[in-house]
Design an enzyme around this catalytic site. Structure first.
Site, PDB file in Angstrom:
ATOM      1  N   CYS A  78       0.866  -1.151   0.007  1.00  0.00           N
ATOM      2  CA  CYS A  78       0.012  -0.119  -0.084  1.00  0.00           C
ATOM      3  C   CYS A  78       0.864   1.324   0.013  1.00  0.00           C
ATOM      4  CB  CYS A  78      -0.882   0.030   1.012  1.00  0.00           C
ATOM      5  SG  CYS A  78      -2.283   1.164   1.031  1.00  0.00           S
ATOM      6  N   HIS A  88      -3.274  -5.334   1.609  1.00  0.00           N
ATOM      7  CA  HIS A  88      -2.767  -5.651   2.872  1.00  0.00           C
ATOM      8  C   HIS A  88      -2.515  -7.263   3.240  1.00  0.00           C
ATOM      9  CE1 HIS A  88      -2.145  -1.312   3.802  1.00  0.00           C
ATOM     10  NE2 HIS A  88      -3.411  -0.982   3.392  1.00  0.00           N
ATOM     11  N   GLU A 139      -0.834  -8.415   5.467  1.00  0.00           N
ATOM     12  CA  GLU A 139      -0.706  -8.539   6.903  1.00  0.00           C
ATOM     13  C   GLU A 139      -1.956  -8.258   7.623  1.00  0.00           C
ATOM     14  OE1 GLU A 139      -0.123  -5.797   5.024  1.00  0.00           O
ATOM     15  OE2 GLU A 139      -0.666  -3.933   5.961  1.00  0.00           O
TER      16      GLU A 139
END
Lengths: 195, 294
Positions: free
Chosen positions: A79, A170, A172
């Protein structure tokens, strides 16, 4: 085991650390440029790219990060990290680190209310990757040596050029660690070559 | 198929703000100064809390012109405040495309009984809390981010410190409880049981918790980070100081490197005077903003 740094100036640092550790590798939060000498690969996390850039300049990180990438060390930007890595940002005179030959569009999918989740196919990595897009950028154009890893709605959302990889979403924020694992494999290979 | 407004998308947005400073601004010019200084977001307001306090009367959602002006001026996320329980102000801000709504006790509450059902919105919310019960109730209603209430517009950090310590102490206590004790704790706190179970399992709140309400200096910001805040809201502190630009940068740096005391000393030099603070005991109980909402 490889040692992966997560640039810890601002943003979702903890989640990347968690993902790296759950894949059995060592994670370190990088707050000072000297730490770059001690790691095998680096993740530029999501956050606010303007904020992170300002802190990069403030702490004299800029040249060290560019050198780290140019020396062939693997870097993965998610991002805001994608924005930091791009050679060109549409509508802005200056890019940031300029380490991957892509043209990026900031907040390309709109404002927060347009942020979304979608299932993606990532070439060679996953058929059904759950991707979370938050005020995400996209890649409008890639250079000849860049491999497109994923698209969504006709827009490029993940790419790789040699040792540099980036995603507009994302990884994560979910428990799906396949993309991070791909990056760790890149780091392992690069470490072998270096040895 | 894509899905908007999911918990992951809404909570994730707040995760991206971690380690950052969110600044109150009242016009485009201030918003640009904040962005330049490294703010991760701005809160668009008609008046900063200390002016709201001084003006008295009913404080409402900002004029949409101001919010729009700020949205057009910066590329970082823009937040705006709606009154507690004011469904329509929140829907209006959502329709304008604001990135985050603060259901805020800084404004005069529209509803003294019910907070908003924040699951009814695609836009994420941030809400204030003084303790775990309040935090868990707001999470139960669907907030995607928390902040301490502190005592807004005072430049006095004492209440924000009290609130972050209280929340974190209660989270620690909960984490060490046996599961059969949780229901009684939920009853005592007036907190949703399932939310407490989730917190217990995670060992922390499931959403980020920023500091707010009284941050007036770089050292205040660093103190709140030290006490476990995920980031900092600065309201009146910045644009009420002598040199807002310098002040804003100093707060950002102190927040990033909150354990680097040499650096905090350096950025704290020659900042001019910070906003004049207010002693909490000098504020009449009915004027204490933190007691709004429950």
């Amino acid at each position: 085991m490889v040692k992966i740094g997560v640039l810890g100036l601002q943003g979702a640092v903890r989640e990347h650390v968690h993902a790296i550790e759950s894949l059995g590798e060592e994670a370190v939060v990088v707050k000072h440029k000297e730490q770059l000498d001690t790691i095998d690969g680096l993740i530029l996390p999501g956050g606010e790219s303007t904020t992170i850039r300002r802190l990069i300049d403030q702490y004299d990180f800029y040249d060290a990060l560019v050198q780290f990438g140019k020396a062939g060390n693997p870097i993965f930007g998610t991002c805001a990290g994608l924005i930091l890595l791009a050679n060109e940002i549409i509508g802005q005179d200056n890019a940031h680190l300029g380490l991957i030959d892509i043209k990026a569009v900031r907040n390309g999918f709109g404002r927060q209310r347009d942020s979304f989740e979608a299932t993606l196919q990532i070439t060679g990595i996953a058929e059904d990757f759950e991707a979370v897009f938050i005020r995400a950028p996209y890649i409008e154009e890639v250079g000849p040596n860049v491999e497109v890893l994923a698209t969504y709605d006709g827009r490029i959302v993940a790419a790789q050029e040699g040792n540099i990889m980036c995603s507009a979403f994302h990884p994560e924020l979910t428990d799906d660690n396949r993309l991070t694992n791909h990056f760790i494999e890149m780091v392992k290979k690069s470490k072998l070559v270096a040895q | 198929m894509s899905k908007v407004g999911t918990d992951r998308v809404k909570r994730g947005m707040a995760e991206m703000q971690k380690g950052g400073v969110i600044m109150d601004v009242v016009n485009a010019e201030q918003a640009k100064i904040a962005e330049q200084a490294g703010a991760v977001a701005v809160m668009a307001l008609e008046r900063v809390p200390s002016d709201i306090r001084a003006a008295g009367g009913v404080a409402r959602m900002a004029d949409p012109t101001i919010v729009e002006e700020v949205m057009n001026a910066v590329s970082i996320p823009v937040m705006a405040k709606a009154r507690i329980g004011h469904i329509v102000e929140a829907k209006v801000l959502e329709s304008m495309g604001v990135d985050y709504i603060d259901e805020s006790e800084v404004l005069t509450p529209a509803d003294e009984v019910y907070h908003l059902n924040k699951r009814d919105y695609t836009v994420p919310f941030v809400c204030g809390c003084r303790n775990l019960g309040e935090a868990a109730r707001r999470i139960g209603e669907g907030t995607s981010m928390l902040r301490t209430k502190g005592e807004p517009g005072t430049g006095n950090i004492v209440e924000a410190v009290r609130h972050i310590r209280e929340v974190n102490a209660q989270v620690r206590k909960l984490t060490h409880m046996s599961t059969d004790e949780v229901m009684t704790y939920a009853k005592d706190l007036g907190a949703p049981y399932e939310v407490l179970l989730e917190i217990k399992e995670l060992g922390r709140l499931p959403v980020v918790n920023f500091a707010a309400g009284g941050v007036a200096t770089p050292a205040d910001a660093a103190l709140m980070m030290e006490l476990g805040a995920d980031g900092v809201f600065v309201g009146s502190g910045i644009f009420k100081s002598d040199n807002p630009e310098k002040f804003a940068r100093a707060i950002v740096e102190a927040t990033t490197h909150y354990k680097d005391y040499d650096l905090i000393a350096k950025v704290s030099k020659d900042l001019g005077s910070a906003m004049k603070g207010l002693e909490i005991s000098k504020i009449a109980p009915e004027e204490r903003m933190q007691d709004r909402g429950w």
